[in-house]
Design an enzyme around this catalytic site. Structure first.
Site, mmCIF file in Angstrom:
data_model
loop_
_atom_site.group_PDB
_atom_site.id
_atom_site.type_symbol
_atom_site.label_atom_id
_atom_site.label_comp_id
_atom_site.label_asym_id
_atom_site.label_seq_id
_atom_site.Cartn_x
_atom_site.Cartn_y
_atom_site.Cartn_z
ATOM 1 N N GLY A 20 22.607 -7.901 55.007
ATOM 2 C CA GLY A 20 21.791 -8.917 54.354
ATOM 3 C C GLY A 20 21.250 -9.881 55.370
ATOM 4 C CB VAL A 25 29.217 -6.541 54.879
ATOM 5 C CG1 VAL A 25 30.638 -6.667 54.346
ATOM 6 C CG2 VAL A 25 28.479 -7.856 54.695
ATOM 7 C CG ASP A 133 21.497 -18.632 48.886
ATOM 8 O OD1 ASP A 133 20.545 -18.697 48.082
ATOM 9 O OD2 ASP A 133 21.669 -17.663 49.657
#
Length: 799
Positions: A20, A25, A133
């Site tokens: 992302g 990840v 966020d």
């Protein structure tokens, strides 16, 4: 991209999981502890960007402070080949975004997820961390349906910021961030984020509202065809109405919309408040959806309050000050019953030494009286002050009571302030038209709330006005240092919704806690650093809350049936009254011998009946209807209730086609709701800032007559044309209307004068005339059909 078996310190990469904007990840193995973990790595090329690197490191620091079941756990962080990484618990499941691809969620499930998100946010906000966020992509649902908040990469460490860090007005973590960058995800940005303004925890509450809306509707609250249109919708538009087939209870819809208020000060102020409001719905899980269409309560109640209040001494509750309730280190409060009879407790105070308790109660249908009970003695004796409510006890032992008291509403009286010796005897009268009183720490100086010229004045000392309101003030208490008075501030007479406020000796008023649906009871903590109060956002179950002088709020205690805090001793013991109450509507129709129960749920009132007796309009403040009440109609034949919308009900039009309500917006708004098909009509408010109960419609349906006030002024009688135009006053300050004030010829009114007497006033304005046979304090029921007589009653004579 890291390859399998790459080592990052003690962690060995197993497989990639995704990537992302904030990094890549991986699934990894902790070779020291033999467990699988998730590792987020910021690629070396990205790490050369100082801003991205700072944000990544900030995420690790922020998340590592948090230990909560609804926030992903951070185990470790470090660097590898110049690239930083963070080690988190490995989660099995899917993001909320993936779950929502299948469409909207059932209301019960959305509430459950909303509670979990709110709890996680509350834990972060308590640490001074704002997510900024929050979105479905950052909410993870584990395989056992637990929810975890991910990615505090945009978190703002509010407590750790240097002074002036946000003086440029940008919603960024430090002042060094480039000017003009708006951080967050479009569609979930709060209006203040979109404008580049200062951001606090209320931005997360807005994002939570957007997520709740999407869970319930299956669609984004603000997403439009372009980024510019989406930004405009966030700034200017309300989200579309939820689909009519979504079966979302009105109370849940109101919670969502309150989260999505454009102005931060109109939203929930704390994520724990959102959790509390949602938990109030889930606490009646079997009725969560059904409550929106339920037409009859489970029990019958008369329109009168049915009190069953007992006084308790919470002998360990003071130990909760400065601690969070129900954590392992926080002691459980211990309760000792003080009263054992059926009736209502109106007020209670500790004696100066804390060994006795003085309280005012009305037992077994008898008038109110003042009693004293020993700390270890379950018996109590009357002080012989029958009919005189207790207001305060000084440090010297004197009791402040109200002589010649006239009952008003709730636990409120007006009368003559008098001092009573601690052992009883003859009171010494001091001051008339008093509603509240308290002693300063010196045991002699008094603060009072007096009714004067249609206003309530808070004076401290007596004669020095610190605050005045056309509404009403309850539970006024002087701080332990004598520098402030705290009180519950109610804008609408009779209505117990309101704010918690303090005023200092210079007359500076500060609202500490806003917009409670019902509030009753207030006391200072022994150290004077907090104001403790009992209130609720919906329903009858008042919980115990504390708020500091800078507005930091926490919830202390909730017990079944609700409670009212009345006093705090220096050793931390609290006096609390606990009980149950129900409001309902019963009707005896012409030709019938038995009453009909026309109530809805457990909080119906302020009823208005049509001229033909076939329809009633009323409001309902039961828990499922949330903070802003429900305006309802019901036929007197027992047909199901119809909920028209939000608002406080003021009047029913003569043709029974419209219901006049007050909608609780930033400034209250008069709204005409159609009984049948049609659209609501908003009436111009002119310069009015408040409305009171007791409006009336002219018999030709063309004019409204009501009580209102302008900024800095007392209540006056106003007339407004239904066809349009601003309201205009027809009386001096201090006069107020009733729900059937207008005469049959539409030319005159019966109103209450400043001295509480009933007078007749021309609709066009002018000289008033007294009403023979009435006395001060009488209230108008209505006019006889011949237009020559009126019906009145005296509240003090009701039992």
């Amino acid at each position: 991209m890291l390859s399998t078996r790459t080592k990052l310190g003690p962690y060995e990469i197993v497989a990639p999981l995704g990537a992302g904007g904030m990094g890549e990840v991986y699934r990894a193995r902790d070779t020291r502890l033999g467990r699988e973990v998730a590792i987020k790595v910021l690629p070396e090329s990205f790490s050369k960007d100082p801003d991205r690197l700072r944000r990544f490191e900030q995420e690790a620091r922020a998340a590592s402070q948090l230990n909560h079941p609804n926030i992903v756990t951070v185990h470790d962080f470090g660097t590898h080949g110049g690239a930083p990484y963070v080690v988190q618990e490995l989660l099995e499941g899917e993001t909320l975004r993936e779950r929502l691809r299948a469409g909207a969620l059932p209301a019960r499930k959305a509430v459950d997820y909303g509670i979990q998100v709110a709890r996680g946010l509350a834990a972060a906000h308590e640490k001074g961390i704002v997510h900024r966020d929050l979105k479905p992509e950052n909410v993870f649902l584990t395989s056992d349906d637990r929810l975890k908040i991910l990615d505090f990469g945009l978190a703002k460490l509010a407590a750790a910021e240097a002074p002036g860090a946000e003086q440029n007005g940008l919603p960024t973590a430090t002042q060094a961030t480039a000017t003009g960058i708006v951080m967050g995800t479009l569609g979930y940005l709060s209006p203040e984020q979109a404008r580049g303004q200062t951001v606090d925890q209320r931005a997360d509450i807005f994002a939570l509202g957007a997520i709740l809306y999407e869970m319930l509707s299956g669609a984004s609250a603000f997403k439009r065809g372009s980024s510019a249109d989406t930004m405009s919708a966030i700034l200017k538009e309300d989200p579309p109405e939820l689909p009519s087939d979504s079966k979302v209870p009105p109370a849940l819809d109101r919670i969502v919309r309150r989260c999505l208020e454009k102005q931060p000060n109109q939203r929930f102020q704390d994520a724990s408040d959102v959790a509390f409001a949602l938990e109030a719905l889930s606490g009646t899980a079997s009725h969560l959806v059904d409550a929106a269409v339920q037409t009859r309560p489970s029990s019958r109640w008369t329109h009168r309050l049915v009190p069953a209040l007992a006084l308790m001494a919470a002998v360990a509750i003071g130990a909760l000050a400065g601690r969070r309730l129900f954590r392992s280190e926080a002691p459980q409060p211990k309760f000792t019953a003080v009263t054992f009879r059926r009736g209502a407790v109106f007020n209670a105070r500790f004696s100066p030494d804390g060994n006795s308790i003085y309280y005012a109660a009305a037992w077994d249908g008898n008038p109110i009286d003042v009693y004293v009970a020993g700390r270890d003695d379950p018996g109590a004796r009357s002080l012989g002050a029958s009919g005189d409510p207790l207001l305060a006890v000084s440090r010297k032992g004197d009791l402040a009571i109200l002589a010649h008291a006239q009952y008003l509403y709730h636990t409120s009286y007006v009368g003559t302030l008098a001092l009573l010796p601690p052992s009883g005897g003859s009171p010494r009268e001091l001051l008339e038209k008093v509603r509240e009183a308290d002693f300063a720490p010196d045991g002699e100086t008094l603060a009072v709330v007096r009714a004067e010229r249609g206003k309530n004045l808070l004076e401290y000392p007596v004669g020095h006005v610190l605050y005045e309101t056309p509404g009403w003030i309850s539970y006024m208490r002087i701080s332990p240092d004598g520098n402030r008075a705290a009180f519950l501030d109610h804008s609408v007479i009779v209505d117990d919704r309101g704010d918690v406020a303090v005023v200092d000796r210079n007359g500076k008023r500060t609202v500490l806690s806003h917009d409670w649906e019902a509030e009753a009871g207030l006391a200072w903590s022994p150290d004077g650093k907090e104001v403790w109060f009992t209130a609720t956002k919906s329903g009858f179950g008042l919980g115990l809350h504390a708020v500091t002088l800078d507005g930091k709020e926490r919830r202390l205690l909730a017990i079944p049936g609700g409670m009212t805090v009345l006093d705090m001793a220096r050793d931390g013991r609290a006096l609390i009254s606990r009980g149950t109450s129900r409001y309902g509507i019963s009707a005896l129709l012409e030709g019938e011998k038995r009453e009909r129960d026309l109530s809805w749920l457990d909080g119906s009132g302020a009823e208005h009946i049509s001229d033909d007796g076939k329809l009633i309009a009323f409001e309902n403040w039961s828990e499922p209807n949330g903070l802003y009440y429900a305006a309802c109609i019901r036929k007197t034949d027992g047909s199901p209730v119809v909920r028209l919308g939000e608002g406080l009900v003021l009047a029913l039009s003569p043709d029974a086609r419209w219901v006049l309500t007050v909608k609780f917006t930033a400034l209250p708004q008069l709204v005409m709701l159609p009984v049948g098909a049609g659209q609501p009509k908003l009436l111009p408010r002119g310069d009015l800032v408040a409305y009171q109960l007791g409006a009336t419609w002219s018999h030709d349906g063309k004019r409204l007559i009501f009580t209102g006030s302008e900024a800095g002024s007392g209540n006056r009688v106003y007339v407004q044309e239904v066809a349009g135009g601003d309201p205009h006053p027809i009386s001096p300050e201090g006069y107020r209307t009733f729900s059937r004030s207008i005469a049959m010829d539409d030319r005159s009114l019966i109103v209450a004068a400043p001295d509480s007497s009933l007078v007749r006033m021309p609709v066009a304005g002018g000289t008033t005339t007294s009403i023979p046979g009435t006395e001060a304090g009488d209230l108008l029921v209505g006019w006889a059909s011949d237009g020559k007589r009126i019906f009145v009653y005296h509240p003090a004579e009701l039992r």
